[in-house]
Enzyme design. Structure first.
Site, mmCIF file in Angstrom:
data_model
loop_
_atom_site.group_PDB
_atom_site.id
_atom_site.type_symbol
_atom_site.label_atom_id
_atom_site.label_comp_id
_atom_site.label_asym_id
_atom_site.label_seq_id
_atom_site.Cartn_x
_atom_site.Cartn_y
_atom_site.Cartn_z
ATOM 1 N N ARG A 85 32.334 -6.381 -40.576
ATOM 2 C CA ARG A 85 30.914 -6.709 -40.457
ATOM 3 C C ARG A 85 30.509 -7.795 -41.442
ATOM 4 O O ARG A 85 29.655 -8.632 -41.144
ATOM 5 C CB ARG A 85 30.083 -5.436 -40.672
ATOM 6 C CG ARG A 85 30.275 -4.392 -39.582
ATOM 7 C CD ARG A 85 29.464 -3.146 -39.867
ATOM 8 N NE ARG A 85 29.598 -2.169 -38.793
ATOM 9 C CZ ARG A 85 30.484 -1.191 -38.796
ATOM 10 N NH1 ARG A 85 31.331 -1.069 -39.812
ATOM 11 N NH2 ARG A 85 30.553 -0.344 -37.800
ATOM 12 N N ASP A 145 26.720 6.105 -38.292
ATOM 13 C CA ASP A 145 27.801 6.710 -39.069
ATOM 14 C C ASP A 145 27.482 8.172 -39.383
ATOM 15 O O ASP A 145 28.346 9.043 -39.302
ATOM 16 C CB ASP A 145 28.005 5.924 -40.371
ATOM 17 C CG ASP A 145 28.161 4.447 -40.120
ATOM 18 O OD1 ASP A 145 29.257 4.021 -39.730
ATOM 19 O OD2 ASP A 145 27.165 3.712 -40.292
ATOM 20 N N ARG A 148 28.005 10.129 -36.271
ATOM 21 C CA ARG A 148 29.445 10.345 -36.057
ATOM 22 C C ARG A 148 29.966 11.452 -36.970
ATOM 23 O O ARG A 148 30.747 12.313 -36.537
ATOM 24 C CB ARG A 148 30.209 9.051 -36.316
ATOM 25 C CG ARG A 148 29.993 7.974 -35.261
ATOM 26 C CD ARG A 148 30.516 6.627 -35.722
ATOM 27 N NE ARG A 148 30.399 5.611 -34.661
ATOM 28 C CZ ARG A 148 30.360 4.306 -34.886
ATOM 29 N NH1 ARG A 148 30.421 3.837 -36.131
ATOM 30 N NH2 ARG A 148 30.267 3.453 -33.881
ATOM 31 N N HIS A 172 26.766 0.002 -44.192
ATOM 32 C CA HIS A 172 27.239 0.304 -42.839
ATOM 33 C C HIS A 172 28.504 -0.532 -42.637
ATOM 34 O O HIS A 172 28.467 -1.663 -42.173
ATOM 35 C CB HIS A 172 26.183 -0.077 -41.805
ATOM 36 C CG HIS A 172 26.669 0.030 -40.384
ATOM 37 N ND1 HIS A 172 27.250 1.168 -39.875
ATOM 38 C CD2 HIS A 172 26.668 -0.881 -39.366
ATOM 39 C CE1 HIS A 172 27.569 0.964 -38.605
ATOM 40 N NE2 HIS A 172 27.238 -0.276 -38.282
#
Length: 311
Positions: A85, A145, A148, A172
């Site tokens: 990212r 996240d 998850r 993130h």
């Protein structure tokens, strides 16, 4: 209630569709440099409204953002297979320097909800470019996240993930921090609950869950090129919390004066969302290892924002 979405690619269109299925807004405007793409998504989703909720969805230019209460920013280039990212930063920062001022011009009262990766740095850039108070420039951060983490714990423990309080904080991305030490289920510590269920959380199980949370995006991108359904649903959930003044708790990313000794950094912590944006930050209890990991995550993000001139 009106929501604008700037960037009508995978994430922007998935967010618009999730909002339509939820029925929490009456008007959605899609904006994209590719006007044909924005129009196609708007028409396609509009044709779904007889099966769910009466939402007016259309494509337009920035002037149509007037009156929007929330503007989602999903503009930018997509993450490539194998690309972190943070590597996206240089390609997306220039886009935001054009986009954010135009949003502010036409929707000065809107809460900005940033979805473009690397989302923490892009949220920091948006905060600096917008001139808005930090609580009104919110990155989607680690909401996915955290989801998850809760989902994988729920699957292992055979417990509904909605009953598990476990959070992911920090970046993130690869340096994110899964908080195991203060996670709990029904008032019991996560580890005690797991023992009582006869499903102890061994070091091996913890590492497996950690890896599956931390690196999930890479697996999905390798398989289909991008992630969008999960984050689209997550963004719709955040919009619901803002528009209804819910006071719900979400691990979103905003500019924070200090985190684990690191000043002026934008990252995710558990925060209360309401009509005006973030109302309160709830700093979670951390053990020594988690504290060090969060410091590392914050320092990494701080270094990146300094390197591109956004202090």
């Amino acid at each position: 209630m009106k929501v604008g979405i700037v960037g009508s690619g995978y994430v922007g269109s998935a967010t618009a569709y999730a909002l339509t299925l939820r029925g929490i807004v009456r008007e959605i405007v899609l904006i994209d440099i590719d006007k044909k793409l924005a129009r196609a998504h708007a028409e396609d989703i509009l044709h779904a409204t007889p099966f769910c909720h009466p939402v007016w969805i259309y494509s337009a230019d920035y002037e149509a953002l007037y009156g929007a209460e929330v503007v989602v920013v999903a503009a930018g280039v997509a993450q490539r297979p194998g690309e972190t990212r943070l590597q996206l930063l240089g390609r997306n920062a220039q886009i935001f320097e054009q986009v954010i001022p135009r949003i502010r011009q036409h929707a000065p009262d809107a809460v900005l909800l940033i979805a473009t990766n690397p989302v923490d740095v892009m949220t920091h850039i948006s905060f600096r470019l917008s001139g808005l108070p930090p609580e009104r420039v919110i990155g989607s951060g680690t909401i996915l996240d955290t989801a998850r983490f809760q989902a994988l714990l729920g699957a292992y423990l055979r417990t509904a993930p909605q009953s598990i309080d476990a959070y992911v904080v920090g970046e993130h991305g690869d340096s994110e921090v899964l908080i195991w030490s203060s996670a709990h289920v029904g008032g019991q510590s996560l580890f005690s609950y797991a023992e009582r269920r006869g499903m102890p959380l061994s070091e091996q199980i913890r590492k497996q869950i950690d890896d599956n949370v931390r690196y999930a995006a890479y697996t999905i991108i390798e398989g289909k090129g991008a992630t969008y359904y999960g984050i689209g649903a997550g963004l719709a959930r955040l919009i619901h919390a803002i528009l209804t003044d819910e006071k719900g708790l979400f691990t979103v990313s905003i500019f924070t004066p200090e985190v684990e000794g690191v000043p002026d950094v934008t990252l995710s912590l558990p925060r209360i969302l309401g009509r005006s944006g973030v109302e309160t930050t709830l700093y979670p209890p951390l053990d020594e290892e988690e504290s060090k990991a969060l410091h590392h995550s914050a320092a990494l993000l701080r270094e990146v924002t300094l390197s591109i001139g956004y202090t």
